[in-house]
Design an enzyme around this catalytic site. Structure first.
Site, PDB file in Angstrom:
ATOM      1  N   ARG A 166      45.192  32.619  34.926  1.00 31.48           N
ATOM      2  CA  ARG A 166      44.152  33.596  34.625  1.00 31.48           C
ATOM      3  C   ARG A 166      43.964  33.608  33.109  1.00 31.48           C
ATOM      4  O   ARG A 166      44.895  33.303  32.359  1.00 31.48           O
ATOM      5  CB  ARG A 166      44.560  34.989  35.105  1.00 31.48           C
ATOM      6  N   LYS A 190      50.041  39.197  37.533  1.00 29.51           N
ATOM      7  CA  LYS A 190      49.711  40.554  37.972  1.00 29.51           C
ATOM      8  C   LYS A 190      50.966  41.286  38.425  1.00 29.51           C
ATOM      9  O   LYS A 190      51.851  40.707  39.042  1.00 29.51           O
ATOM     10  CB  LYS A 190      48.717  40.491  39.135  1.00 29.51           C
ATOM     11  N   HIS A 258      37.538  32.309  34.975  1.00 33.02           N
ATOM     12  CA  HIS A 258      38.295  32.426  36.226  1.00 33.02           C
ATOM     13  C   HIS A 258      37.921  31.314  37.207  1.00 33.02           C
ATOM     14  O   HIS A 258      38.707  30.988  38.105  1.00 33.02           O
ATOM     15  CB  HIS A 258      38.057  33.790  36.864  1.00 33.02           C
ATOM     16  N   ARG A 261      40.381  28.567  37.339  1.00 29.67           N
ATOM     17  CA  ARG A 261      41.513  28.814  38.248  1.00 29.67           C
ATOM     18  C   ARG A 261      41.111  28.475  39.686  1.00 29.67           C
ATOM     19  O   ARG A 261      41.887  27.871  40.423  1.00 29.67           O
ATOM     20  CB  ARG A 261      41.939  30.270  38.123  1.00 29.67           C
ATOM     21  N   HIS A 284      50.081  34.345  44.123  1.00 32.91           N
ATOM     22  CA  HIS A 284      49.508  35.250  45.118  1.00 32.91           C
ATOM     23  C   HIS A 284      50.608  35.894  45.946  1.00 32.91           C
ATOM     24  O   HIS A 284      51.551  35.217  46.376  1.00 32.91           O
ATOM     25  CB  HIS A 284      48.572  34.485  46.065  1.00 32.91           C
ATOM     26  N   TYR A 293      40.773  29.215  49.702  1.00 34.09           N
ATOM     27  CA  TYR A 293      40.474  27.914  49.105  1.00 34.09           C
ATOM     28  C   TYR A 293      40.436  26.801  50.146  1.00 34.09           C
ATOM     29  O   TYR A 293      39.789  25.776  49.920  1.00 34.09           O
ATOM     30  CB  TYR A 293      41.489  27.590  48.008  1.00 34.09           C
TER      31      TYR A 293
END
Length: 312
Positions: A166, A190, A258, A261, A284, A293
């Protein structure tokens, strides 16, 4: 202006404690905390304007909450609305645990359904064009950009694509986070969740050249993409730089950092990477987040079939 002076609902005076809880115990990012604060204060302002007799959340009715949702649908995107309501629900749960609320006025509220959108990404050829753009721009416009700036711009794109970072993760990287022997980066994602990301040979060569040539006296604690005053680089500046190179290279101007990514994940899966490995590389929490994806790859296959097969 503090939360207490801005707020109309009595519980909003607890907003500071709620945000401290999210940042301290739940380890939410500053970006998320800012969005939660804005969502709660926006709702607080709406209540003050449309429900002047309401002073505590407990006294809000489901109809009034639905009125807020209806008005929000005229002003905000569905994704933003869901994020705002998620922040409000989280705040209510916090207040109830603190014994400051007895009921949840959002209980029974139906949220707007989101359209399933496949992530936008650059093709492998477009990525090559973007990564090459800073050096080409320097060669053609030596009076508009310094060699250090061009190499720094290339470096940030190489790091983001090489490790699927990110933009906030890229600007937070320090030299101490790089394992030169293993060509990996220790990344804080995150929720302050740490992961190790392979960088790849090209990104490592670019990083090595940049450090030796332009910042030979850099300390391990220095930010790789830091500002002149030693602070982390600006995500906004990277967005603006990308716009410059998109325009220069003739790439779609609506692409954002982004999307690099997204491209990283899509290219890995298209070239046979295991889904769970990609999940770990991206950081994730849920495999379902990464699975989007795979839909990109399937969509491309279906489009190729539609265009090429005589009976498609």
């Amino acid at each position: 202006m503090d939360e207490e002076s801005e707020s109309r609902l009595a519980e909003t005076a607890s907003l500071s404690g709620f945000l401290d809880y999210l940042g301290g115990e739940r380890r939410y990012s500053d970006y998320t905390l800012r969005n939660y604060r804005q969502a709660i204060l926006r709702f607080d302002g709406w209540v003050g304007k449309n429900c002047p007799n309401v002073t505590v959340m407990d006294s809000l009715s489901l109809r009034e909450v639905r009125d807020y949702l209806i008005q929000s649908q005229r002003e905000l995107e569905k994704t933003t609305i869901r994020n705002h309501l998620s922040a409000l629900q989280s705040f209510v749960r916090y207040l109830r645990k603190q014994g400051k609320m007895k009921r949840n006025p959002f209980s029974g509220l139906t949220l707007p359904k989101l359209e399933k959108r496949l992530p936008v990404f650059l093709t492998e050829e477009q990525i090559r064009t973007l990564l090459d753009a800073p050096m080409r721009y320097l060669k053609e416009n030596p009076k508009l950009i310094t060699e250090k700036e061009a190499w720094g711009d290339r470096l940030v794109f190489e790091l983001m694509y090489g490790a699927g970072l990110r933009v906030s993760e890229a600007v937070s990287l320090r030299y101490a986070d790089i394992d030169l022997a293993n060509a990996t980066a220790r990344v804080l994602g995150k929720g302050k969740k740490e992961r190790v990301c392979p960088l790849g040979k090209v990104a490592m060569r670019c990083l090595d050249y940049y450090r030796r040539t332009f910042v030979p006296d850099a300390n391990p604690g220095d930010y790789i993409l830091g500002a002149a005053n030693g602070s982390p680089g600006s995500t906004r500046q990277i967005q603006l730089k990308m716009k410059r190179y998109l325009g220069y290279a003739g790439l779609p101007m609506d692409l954002t950092p982004h999307k690099i990514r997204h491209s990283y994940a899509t290219h890995l899966l298209n070239n046979g990477a295991d889904l769970r490995i990609v999940q770990e590389l991206l950081g994730h929490r849920s495999l379902s987040t990464t699975q989007i994806y795979t839909h990109v790859g399937v969509a491309r296959l279906k489009e190729a079939h539609r265009q090429s097969h005589p009976r498609a």
